[in-house]
Scaffold this active site. Structure first.
Site, mmCIF file in Angstrom:
data_model
loop_
_atom_site.group_PDB
_atom_site.id
_atom_site.type_symbol
_atom_site.label_atom_id
_atom_site.label_comp_id
_atom_site.label_asym_id
_atom_site.label_seq_id
_atom_site.Cartn_x
_atom_site.Cartn_y
_atom_site.Cartn_z
ATOM 1 C CD GLU A 135 -3.098 -0.932 0.489
ATOM 2 O OE1 GLU A 135 -3.147 0.018 -0.323
ATOM 3 O OE2 GLU A 135 -4.001 -1.764 0.589
ATOM 4 C CD GLU A 137 -3.963 2.975 0.155
ATOM 5 O OE1 GLU A 137 -4.584 2.190 -0.575
ATOM 6 O OE2 GLU A 137 -4.232 3.150 1.359
#
Length: 194
Positions: A135, A137
């Site tokens: 991830e 983000e």
């Protein structure tokens, strides 16, 4: 049948077969300014591609936060506990619109059950999950309070639900270590977002 034909088994799914390979996310710079749309699976593999995401923290009127356990079939962080709902807005969709959509799809929560949905924070993070993906983000944090606590969870998205006193979780996250909290939620719930 050639040797190559026997080596490839049509029943074995490839990464390209995953449903995420048919979706797109919004790649962003560090200031959360949209750059382009990218394949969701590509954004979550290798070193990842920074993209826009959100986590939404749902409260009751007594200071409890609703934690949701991710379904076991999730490609990343399956069975880990999250702050109610987390996902990615699609191109042209606001964080609030994406949150309303995911609340209804995952928990059966409709807009008439709350009226205070708002973005309270934003942060960037990057975390790898085992050998399965990453991830990276810029994650918006949204908060809302339910007036009506009726829930209708989708079992393909949510494996379990739990109301937890937020103040206790915020001050003593180590007490909840056995829950295996998702990394984005651990960051979001330790920040001040009132």
């Amino acid at each position: 049948m050639s040797t190559d034909d026997t080596a490839s088994d049509a029943s074995t799914p490839t990464p390209e077969d995953h449903e995420n390979a048919r979706q797109h996310v919004v790649a962003v710079n560090a200031d959360d300014e949209a750059q382009e749309t990218v394949n969701r699976l590509e954004a979550h593999t290798g070193d990842g591609i920074r993209h826009r995401a959100f986590t939404s923290l749902v409260f009751d009127g007594d200071g409890n936060i609703l934690l949701a356990q991710r379904a076991p079939d999730k490609r990343l962080w399956g069975t880990w506990w999250d702050g109610t709902v987390a996902s990615h807005p699609v191109q042209g969709q606001s964080q609030e619109e994406a949150t309303r959509q995911r609340l209804e799809e995952e928990l059966g929560v409709t807009p008439d059950q709350y009226d205070d949905l708002r973005v309270t924070d934003r942060f960037e993070y990057k975390r790898y999950f085992e050998n399965a993906g990453v991830e990276h983000e810029v994650c918006a944090v949204l908060k809302l309070t339910l007036d009506d606590l009726s829930l209708d969870p989708d079992e393909e998205e949510v494996a379990g639900l739990m109301w937890v006193p937020y103040e206790r979780l915020h001050e003593h996250p180590e007490w909840y270590r056995q829950l295996r909290l998702c990394p984005w939620f651990q960051i979001a719930m330790r920040r001040d977002f009132e």
